[in-house]
Design a protein around this motif. Sequence first.
Motif: not given
Length: 595
Positions: A472-477, A439-447
Amino acid sequence: APLRIVGRHHFTSALKRMSAVVRRPAGDEEELWGLVKGAPEVIEQHLAQVPAGYVATHKYFAGQGGRVLALAAKRLPSRPPEDYRHITRAETEAELDFVGFAVFSCPVKRESEPTLRSLARAGQVNLMITGDACLTACHVAEQVHIHTRPALVLTALAPGTSAWAWLSVDEATRVPYDSAAGSIRRLAADHDLCIGGDGITMIHAQGQLEEVLMAVRVFARVAPDQKELIVQTLRSMGLITLMCGDGTNDVGALKTAHCGVALLQATGAQRTHKRRAPREGSLKAPKDGRAARGEGRPKRPKRDRARQLAEELDPREGPPLVQLGDASMAAPFTAKATSVGPCKDLIRQGRTTLVTTIQMYKILGLNCLATAYALSVQYLDGVKLGDSQATASGIATAACFLFLSQAKPLPQLSKERPHAQIFCGYFVLSVIGQFAIHLTLLMHAVETAKGFMPPGEKPRVDSEFAPNVVNTVSYLTQVHIMMTTFAVNYVGRPFNQPIYNNRPLFFTLAAAFASLALILTGNGEPLEDMLDLTPLPEGFRLHLLGLLGADLVLATLAESAAGALFPAKVNQKLRELQRAAGTRTRRAGETKKTK
């Protein structure tokens, strides 16, 4: 001259003998004889005169691993045929003349010893519960290494007395029986112990059966109800029991155990009979007109044969009609084998099924949590998935689940135990820890990706899907998280084969991670076009690649930490048995080195 059976007294486990009344032609007259067979120590009490060397002879053959039956006979007074059925067991089996011993050689199956050795190394405690004589059981136990030290057998010093002693196989060593608490365990520190059915009855009456089960590995001359009693007592101690048996005497124990394995194998004669027996309705008409004369038909209908068999049975004692497969009626598992090999296979397959089920629940839970966040919080921010993106990730996830179920157990058992429950500290901590990292990865990557969006461009909830940096970032993550949950939570050694041996799953995960690496290094333009992805800025691509690598490492550490903090629980009684077994093995090895 042929003999004809005119009466039977069937075998019972309580009496340990059986007898038959036969009619034997002798010239113009017929003689009536009683024929008896049974356990040597039982027949000894019914002989008119015990021959010299009787006890030493049957003990010698039993000590060599043979199954010994004593044979005896007596001539009965003549009487009319209508009185044959009134001949009692007591009359038939009293004042017998000894005829001889029937010794049956039953060599240990070749795969039995390696299987039992593998089970012992894996921390399983092997017990032998048999109806054979104590000396026979000790010989077999030594061959399969259930006994590794000098054996002592609990023996009544005289029939019908309360004096008991522990005797060695050659009777050179005698240790008086002590009923004090802890005495049997102290004796088991230096010897392997064997107890017969009479000893079990005496010890159970004293309330010391649990202590005995902690120290004794071989139980011989036991009745079916005593087998069931032993298994039931083990269960009451909190131990998980697996019973393996092949006869009707094992039915009670097979049913009582947590897991029963019935061994089933037809004899050669039965297989031949089955192979040669014609199918119903397949009889061909006889040639040469024999059908008209009635030839070629069975001379005796089946019902006449059944009636004859019923007439031969003693109506006062219902015989146990032993048929192939009776033991399988009480056991949930049936194996066409003659050794204990299926027990090891059952444990291996059971562990594989257990760990595969638990890891599937973990993977489903983690993927569902990550997907729930993406479809709720991120959806409100306008982050959506395209049709091609959802199709590709769905196919990859379904394929991984399919290939995950193809995991195969290792050929050898491990001492390590799998977790037996889903709701335990290990499962909860592992799921929470991994989800927090993902979750930390997903939130940080999207932000972070939002900072690379063109000024003034902000995705809306009600807008159609359009490729952008955030999407794109959300999907790859999300794809990385799905594949990571499979890679991290796959349970390989010591229960299943390593993930690289599960070729379909390994190559699917490798292809997914390789595709992510190609896209994030700028070498995956065909994949970007196929999945409706937007090329990412050069610096951000490498930054995201590092984040995904760190997520994989941290998730692996979280899973390892959860397993180390919450190992699978082992019953305290089982730990004591394992420690005792380890001590015996070490002392046996030291003794062999000394010799």
